[in-house]
Design a protein around this motif. Sequence first.
Motif, PDB file in Angstrom:
ATOM      1  N   ASP A  94       0.792  -1.229   0.000  1.00  0.00           N
ATOM      2  CA  ASP A  94       0.000   0.000   0.000  1.00  0.00           C
ATOM      3  C   ASP A  94       0.828   1.285   0.000  1.00  0.00           C
ATOM      4  N   GLY A  95       2.033   1.231  -0.504  1.00  0.00           N
ATOM      5  CA  GLY A  95       2.833   2.449  -0.510  1.00  0.00           C
ATOM      6  C   GLY A  95       4.079   2.295  -1.354  1.00  0.00           C
ATOM      7  N   PRO A  96       4.827   3.371  -1.465  1.00  0.00           N
ATOM      8  CA  PRO A  96       6.047   3.302  -2.275  1.00  0.00           C
ATOM      9  C   PRO A  96       7.116   2.460  -1.587  1.00  0.00           C
ATOM     10  N   GLY A  97       7.988   1.903  -2.396  1.00  0.00           N
ATOM     11  CA  GLY A  97       9.111   1.142  -1.861  1.00  0.00           C
ATOM     12  C   GLY A  97      10.121   2.072  -1.206  1.00  0.00           C
ATOM     13  N   ILE A  98      10.864   1.530  -0.287  1.00  0.00           N
ATOM     14  CA  ILE A  98      11.883   2.301   0.418  1.00  0.00           C
ATOM     15  C   ILE A  98      13.211   1.571   0.256  1.00  0.00           C
ATOM     16  N   GLN A  99      14.248   2.328  -0.088  1.00  0.00           N
ATOM     17  CA  GLN A  99      15.598   1.775  -0.165  1.00  0.00           C
ATOM     18  C   GLN A  99      16.494   2.574   0.763  1.00  0.00           C
ATOM     19  N   LEU A 100      17.248   1.854   1.586  1.00  0.00           N
ATOM     20  CA  LEU A 100      18.182   2.467   2.522  1.00  0.00           C
ATOM     21  C   LEU A 100      19.550   1.836   2.317  1.00  0.00           C
ATOM     22  N   GLU A 101      20.575   2.651   2.528  1.00  0.00           N
ATOM     23  CA  GLU A 101      21.937   2.151   2.396  1.00  0.00           C
ATOM     24  C   GLU A 101      22.774   2.677   3.545  1.00  0.00           C
ATOM     25  N   ARG A 102      23.587   1.784   4.102  1.00  0.00           N
ATOM     26  CA  ARG A 102      24.497   2.193   5.179  1.00  0.00           C
ATOM     27  C   ARG A 102      25.691   2.905   4.555  1.00  0.00           C
ATOM     28  N   ARG A 103      25.969   4.083   5.028  1.00  0.00           N
ATOM     29  CA  ARG A 103      27.119   4.866   4.573  1.00  0.00           C
ATOM     30  C   ARG A 103      28.025   5.131   5.768  1.00  0.00           C
ATOM     31  N   ALA A 104      29.146   5.750   5.521  1.00  0.00           N
ATOM     32  CA  ALA A 104      30.101   6.024   6.602  1.00  0.00           C
ATOM     33  C   ALA A 104      29.465   6.867   7.713  1.00  0.00           C
ATOM     34  N   GLY A 105      28.608   7.797   7.370  1.00  0.00           N
ATOM     35  CA  GLY A 105      27.986   8.674   8.364  1.00  0.00           C
ATOM     36  C   GLY A 105      26.684   8.154   8.925  1.00  0.00           C
ATOM     37  N   GLY A 106      26.242   6.980   8.518  1.00  0.00           N
ATOM     38  CA  GLY A 106      24.965   6.425   8.996  1.00  0.00           C
ATOM     39  C   GLY A 106      24.127   5.941   7.821  1.00  0.00           C
ATOM     40  N   TRP A 107      22.856   5.816   8.046  1.00  0.00           N
ATOM     41  CA  TRP A 107      21.945   5.320   7.018  1.00  0.00           C
ATOM     42  C   TRP A 107      21.420   6.464   6.167  1.00  0.00           C
ATOM     43  N   GLU A 108      21.287   6.200   4.868  1.00  0.00           N
ATOM     44  CA  GLU A 108      20.720   7.180   3.945  1.00  0.00           C
ATOM     45  C   GLU A 108      19.580   6.505   3.177  1.00  0.00           C
ATOM     46  N   MET A 109      18.458   7.216   3.084  1.00  0.00           N
ATOM     47  CA  MET A 109      17.353   6.730   2.280  1.00  0.00           C
ATOM     48  C   MET A 109      17.595   7.171   0.842  1.00  0.00           C
ATOM     49  N   LEU A 110      17.529   6.200  -0.084  1.00  0.00           N
ATOM     50  CA  LEU A 110      17.771   6.475  -1.494  1.00  0.00           C
ATOM     51  C   LEU A 110      16.470   6.660  -2.259  1.00  0.00           C
ATOM     52  N   SER A 111      15.408   6.007  -1.820  1.00  0.00           N
ATOM     53  CA  SER A 111      14.100   6.179  -2.441  1.00  0.00           C
ATOM     54  C   SER A 111      13.028   5.892  -1.390  1.00  0.00           C
TER      55      SER A 111
END
Length: 152
Positions: free
Chosen positions: A54-71
Amino acid sequence: MQRQAMINGLLLALVLTLGGMAWLSIQQPDSGQPIPLTQLQPEQIKRITLEQQDGPGIQLERRAGGWEMLSPYRASGNGNRIQRLLEMVRSNSFSRFPAPADVTEYGLAPPLAILTLDQTRIEIGTTHPMNQHRYLRIGAWIHLIKDRFIHH
């Protein structure tokens, strides 16, 4: 009248027996050892993808400074909520059983959501009607876990 009461009593006993057998059929024999949900370690997971019905997909990636949401858009990830979600991989499975061909009764056809942690796909289903544990499918297995992670 007595005959009707006896028939009702026998029918009730039959229903209770069948219900007990159905409940026992999904229970994993107790080996005395907890069944780990996965072998993943939360601190090693680098990528999270969540597909929802029921919603958009979410993509997260671990980076050096923490987690970043990509979509669905770019933003910093909420590290505390992501960490709580990742703790699910350390959960014990209260019960597990081979996934049958038809997984509709577990809310897995289609799943409510699909959580992919690196390469591990976790399909999220409904909750068990009696104990409110959550059905998850990982590979060929359906697991029941305490439902304390899904809202994250």
